[in-house]
Design an enzyme around this catalytic site. Sequence first.
Site, PDB file in Angstrom:
ATOM      1  CD  GLU A  63     -43.212  37.109  -8.879  1.00 18.33           C
ATOM      2  OE1 GLU A  63     -42.509  36.094  -8.890  1.00 18.33           O
ATOM      3  OE2 GLU A  63     -44.419  37.091  -9.126  1.00 18.33           O
ATOM      4  CE  LYS A  88     -51.253  43.980 -14.076  1.00 17.04           C
ATOM      5  NZ  LYS A  88     -52.251  44.521 -13.163  1.00 17.04           N
TER       6      LYS A  88
END
Length: 334
Positions: free
Chosen positions: A128, A204
């Site tokens: 995460e 990302k």
Amino acid sequence: MTVIKAALLGFGTVGQGVYEAIQTHSEQLKKLLGASVSVEAVLVKDITKERPGVPRELLTDNFNDILSIPDLQIVFEAIVGVEPALGYLKQSIAKGCHIVTANKVLFAQHGNSLQQEASRKGVTVGFEATTAGGAPVIRTIKELLRVNKISRIEGILNGTSNYILTLMREENYTFEAALKLSQEKGYAEADPENDVEGYDALNKLLILSELAFGEKPDLSVSGVEGITRITLEDIQKAKKAGQRYRHLVSAEMTEHGVAASIKPVLLSEDHPLYSVDGVLNAVAITASLAGTVTIKGAGAGKLPTASAMIEDAAALSGKLQTVQPLSARSLFAG
Ligand SMILES: NC(=O)c1ccc[n+]([C@@H]2O[C@H](COP(=O)([O-])OP(=O)(O)OC[C@H]3O[C@@H](n4cnc5c(N)ncnc54)[C@H](OP(=O)(O)O)[C@@H]3O)[C@@H](O)[C@H]2O)c1
């Protein structure tokens, strides 16, 4: 009293945040996991540095000390770059540890293989913290993927770039002046290329695309563009027209695979990411049943990033063994 043994790899901004969060939220973790989380060792590069707040006997610069901890259950990794972190994580998985990483550079390149290795060993990989810091984007995508089909993801994934664009629009700073202030405030690195040229956002995007669509986009045609070519004049012109520049990553599933782009884009007021200012990150996920879900939050920083890692650890509830706290510290105390 029983404990769950954990180790930290890296004790910089993120590692310190994880250590602090384990202490400050120990009761919550205990309730969730059935025992206290005990940090048995902290791996650092420079063992001679002063580390206030952490017992000296926990520190080591030798990864073999981590591997030799009996009954180690969770390895939190917050080192910079691919190696030696990748090797450490592989060895941790081989030892049977669950791993939780914040290392986006490593995970963008090796996330898939690490997850496969973990699955073979019956352990998990929490990641995460690799994307959008404390904003729970990975968890939300995983939740949505249970039934929904995700068709599109758009995000503002680099807080430094977003902060610079916000300063240029709100304070009429030039790019250079805004970058300088970002560096003074600690938002931008001394070498800002990774942030302002879009490479951090690329890592990302690769992570999100692999998670949502099962594949990474080919960006060799569209390329990766940062914010360095946006001028104050461009921003002022857009402002007059009621639009805002955002450094936007997007990925969409098409019949030819994932189509993606990373570049500054002009957004109008009706776009879900129009109002995301400053160092915040945000991701808008379009799913078949849920429609567009937007998540916004602190994209970096000690505690928001630690939050993501701690929540990954909390998600291990029911998968962890608790043991008597026979300390492994004596193995390498010195
Ligand atoms: N900072 C954030 O807000 C943020 C947000 C999301 C993700 N991340 C990711 O989290 C990771 C850590 O970031 P950070 O900001 O905490 O970095 P940092 O402040 O530079 O800390 C890095 C830590 O790793 C240790 N380290 C580096 N190389 C090592 C090696 N070869 N062996 C053992 N330890 C080593 C360093 O040891 P010494 O202390 O001895 O130098 C230091 O404690 C990075 O991958 C980053 O991309 C950071």
